[in-house]
Design an enzyme around this catalytic site. Structure first.
Site, PDB file in Angstrom:
ATOM      1  N   HIS A 335       0.837  -1.200   0.000  1.00  0.00           N
ATOM      2  CA  HIS A 335       0.000   0.000   0.000  1.00  0.00           C
ATOM      3  C   HIS A 335       0.880   1.262   0.000  1.00  0.00           C
ATOM      4  O   HIS A 335       0.681   2.176  -0.800  1.00  0.00           O
ATOM      5  CB  HIS A 335      -0.917  -0.033   1.227  1.00  0.00           C
ATOM      6  CG  HIS A 335      -1.642   1.241   1.500  1.00  0.00           C
ATOM      7  ND1 HIS A 335      -2.969   1.432   1.209  1.00  0.00           N
ATOM      8  CD2 HIS A 335      -1.210   2.415   2.038  1.00  0.00           C
ATOM      9  CE1 HIS A 335      -3.326   2.652   1.556  1.00  0.00           C
ATOM     10  NE2 HIS A 335      -2.272   3.277   2.061  1.00  0.00           N
ATOM     11  N   GLU A 336       1.879   1.296   0.894  1.00  0.00           N
ATOM     12  CA  GLU A 336       2.762   2.470   0.976  1.00  0.00           C
ATOM     13  C   GLU A 336       3.484   2.705  -0.351  1.00  0.00           C
ATOM     14  O   GLU A 336       3.613   3.839  -0.817  1.00  0.00           O
ATOM     15  CB  GLU A 336       3.798   2.307   2.091  1.00  0.00           C
ATOM     16  CG  GLU A 336       3.223   2.313   3.504  1.00  0.00           C
ATOM     17  CD  GLU A 336       2.428   3.571   3.809  1.00  0.00           C
ATOM     18  OE1 GLU A 336       2.829   4.651   3.363  1.00  0.00           O
ATOM     19  OE2 GLU A 336       1.390   3.471   4.489  1.00  0.00           O
ATOM     20  N   HIS A 339       1.520   4.482  -2.932  1.00  0.00           N
ATOM     21  CA  HIS A 339       1.556   5.948  -2.848  1.00  0.00           C
ATOM     22  C   HIS A 339       2.709   6.504  -3.672  1.00  0.00           C
ATOM     23  O   HIS A 339       2.594   7.540  -4.313  1.00  0.00           O
ATOM     24  CB  HIS A 339       1.733   6.398  -1.393  1.00  0.00           C
ATOM     25  CG  HIS A 339       0.471   6.331  -0.590  1.00  0.00           C
ATOM     26  ND1 HIS A 339      -0.727   6.847  -1.023  1.00  0.00           N
ATOM     27  CD2 HIS A 339       0.210   5.797   0.627  1.00  0.00           C
ATOM     28  CE1 HIS A 339      -1.659   6.652  -0.116  1.00  0.00           C
ATOM     29  NE2 HIS A 339      -1.122   6.002   0.903  1.00  0.00           N
ATOM     30  N   GLU A 367      -5.833   6.996  -0.680  1.00  0.00           N
ATOM     31  CA  GLU A 367      -5.826   5.787   0.148  1.00  0.00           C
ATOM     32  C   GLU A 367      -6.480   4.626  -0.594  1.00  0.00           C
ATOM     33  O   GLU A 367      -5.958   3.521  -0.617  1.00  0.00           O
ATOM     34  CB  GLU A 367      -6.557   6.032   1.469  1.00  0.00           C
ATOM     35  CG  GLU A 367      -5.826   6.953   2.429  1.00  0.00           C
ATOM     36  CD  GLU A 367      -4.353   6.622   2.560  1.00  0.00           C
ATOM     37  OE1 GLU A 367      -4.035   5.438   2.779  1.00  0.00           O
ATOM     38  OE2 GLU A 367      -3.531   7.527   2.409  1.00  0.00           O
ATOM     39  N   ASP A 371      -4.653   1.196  -1.817  1.00  0.00           N
ATOM     40  CA  ASP A 371      -5.191  -0.125  -1.467  1.00  0.00           C
ATOM     41  C   ASP A 371      -5.362  -0.969  -2.729  1.00  0.00           C
ATOM     42  O   ASP A 371      -5.001  -2.146  -2.760  1.00  0.00           O
ATOM     43  CB  ASP A 371      -6.550   0.015  -0.774  1.00  0.00           C
ATOM     44  CG  ASP A 371      -6.401   0.418   0.689  1.00  0.00           C
ATOM     45  OD1 ASP A 371      -5.264   0.367   1.200  1.00  0.00           O
ATOM     46  OD2 ASP A 371      -7.421   0.776   1.312  1.00  0.00           O
TER      47      ASP A 371
HETATM   48 ZN   LIG Z   1      -1.947   5.245   2.782  1.00  0.00          ZN
END
Ligand SMILES: [Zn+2]
EC number: 3.4.24.84
Length: 427
Positions: A335-336, A339, A367, A371
């Site tokens: 997930h990070e 970004h 977000e 995901d």
């Molecule tokens: Zn996040």
């Protein structure tokens, strides 16, 4: 009626008083709006006493109740601390606190033998006094938050000694940066002529870029211990995942977040080809000091700590094992890294000039996108369980007032994230 009459009266005042009144009016309007929102959210904490049926699968009633009481305490705390700081700010403005501090700084400079020609020195003394005042008035609140509220709910890991040392260190480090930077800025304003604001803006831009660059390597280690993640399966898997999406990973660190609190987290930083990942030890099930007792009971080897610091830390979290399994840690990192791959970091910097509300809305979109990115990496199932565990470990409350959540939450509510993941958890 009263309000319109006073607005009329305001219009008849001289310009400085009008600005003064407008500042106060604006500040109180924002304050009252946010207090109204907080009260709406508080009502949710008070009235939602049972796990909503749609959450039955992911949250047991014990965790739900714990998180509800934690959030209620936090909301009471922010009500009182918010009221205090609003009143403090108003009184400072009304009773001329700022001009008073300015005159006081002038007097100090006088004692030290500086004449009125040293306006920059006077400004620095003023800054020093102002930051000292705000640190001192904030201290009791911060003490109460750490040693009463976080302590009560099992998050605090700091001793009073650590806390005070940390606060003094923070103050000194801030002054070491603030004072030279602002004296240079004042100097630039003084000699900048008609276009001083352009030079001043450029200067602050350069300073903030430099600070962002050196923060992780030189400033953060003054406060917390960063150790490279030991060679092993987790490290290998992180490297494989980074490589698969061309993330220029150079180092993976574990930060000893457990010295402060048992809240957990992960992030990455660094410019261009030199990116590093930081994992909180509290995130890692195998690594968390907080699991030491449990590990010993189960006959597993606890992690070795060369400097013996861990003796200082009493594992205060008595309940259950905390943190995520390796696959779940990888899903959180997926997930990070989403970004990064989707350019959210740069986009955030660019639009950070815009109103914070727009930022909140955008940040939520990001977000969901991150995901979905982790889902594409095949991590849907593990991210799903990691989100539930992290929400549990951090006692996040899964129900929120829509207006409060829209205004404040940069992350979408847990349930919405889980639903978005659920749609294709099987892939
Ligand atoms: Zn996040």
């Amino acid at each position: 009626m009263g309000m319109w009459a006073s607005l009329d009266a305001m219009w008849e005042m001289p310009a400085e008083k009008r600005i003064f009144g407008a500042v106060l009016l604006f500040s109180w309007t924002v304050y009252l709006w946010e207090t109204f929102l907080a009260q709406r959210q508080r009502r949710i904490y008070k009235t939602t006493t049972h796990v909503p049926p749609e959450l039955g699968q992911i949250m047991d009633s014990e965790t739900f109740e714990k998180s509800r009481l934690y959030q209620l305490d936090k909301s009471t705390f922010s009500f009182w601390s918010g009221l205090y700081s609003e009143i403090e700010g108003t009184l400072i403005l009304l009773f001329g606190g700022i001009p008073y501090l300015w005159r006081l700084s002038g007097r100090f400079c006088g004692y030290a033998g500086f004449g009125p020609e040293y306006e920059i020195t006077q400004s620095l003394v003023f800054l020093l006094l102002a930051t000292l005042f705000s640190a001192l008035t904030g201290l009791p609140w911060s003490l109460y938050n750490t040693f009463v509220i976080e302590e009560k709910h099992g998050f605090n890991q700091q001793t009073l000694g650590f806390f005070m040392k940390d606060a003094v260190k923070k103050f000194i480090v801030t002054q070491c940066i603030l004072l030279p930077v602002s004296s240079l800025l004042l100097y630039i304003i003084k000699i900048g002529g008609d276009y001083f604001f352009i030079y001043a803006w450029l200067f602050t831009l350069v300073v903030s870029l430099v600070l962002v660059t050196i923060y992780a390597d030189y400033i953060a280690p003054l406060f917390d211990k960063f150790t490279p993640l030991p060679e092993g399966k987790l490290k290998q898997e992180i490297e494989v995942m980074a490589k698969s999406i061309d993330f220029p990973l150079t180092k993976v660190y574990v930060v000893e977040g457990s010295k402060r609190s048992s809240h957990s987290n992960a992030y990455f930083y660094g410019f261009f080809k030199n990116k590093r990942i930081v994992l909180f030890d509290t995130l890692l099930e195998e690594y968390s000091v907080l699991n030491k007792d449990i590990l010993e009971e189960s006959g597993m080897e606890p992690r070795k700590d060369g400097e013996g610091d861990s003796e200082e830390i009493k594992a205060k979290v008595k309940n259950k094992k905390q943190g995520c399994k390796n696959e779940e840690v990888l899903a959180v990192l997926g997930h990070e890294l989403g970004h990064w791959k989707l350019g959210h970091t740069v986009k955030n910097i660019i639009i950070s000039q815009v109103l914070s509300f727009c930022l909140t809305v955008l940040s939520r979109r990001f977000e969901f996108q991150a995901d979905a990115f982790a889902k594409k990496l095949g991590k849907a199932k593990d991210l799903y369980s990691a989100l539930i565990k992290l929400n549990k470990d951090n006692l996040g409350f899964p129900v929120s007032d829509w207006l409060f959540s829209m205004w404040h939450y940069s992350h979408p509510p847990l349930l919405e994230r889980l639903q978005a993941l659920e749609n294709s958890k099987q892939d």
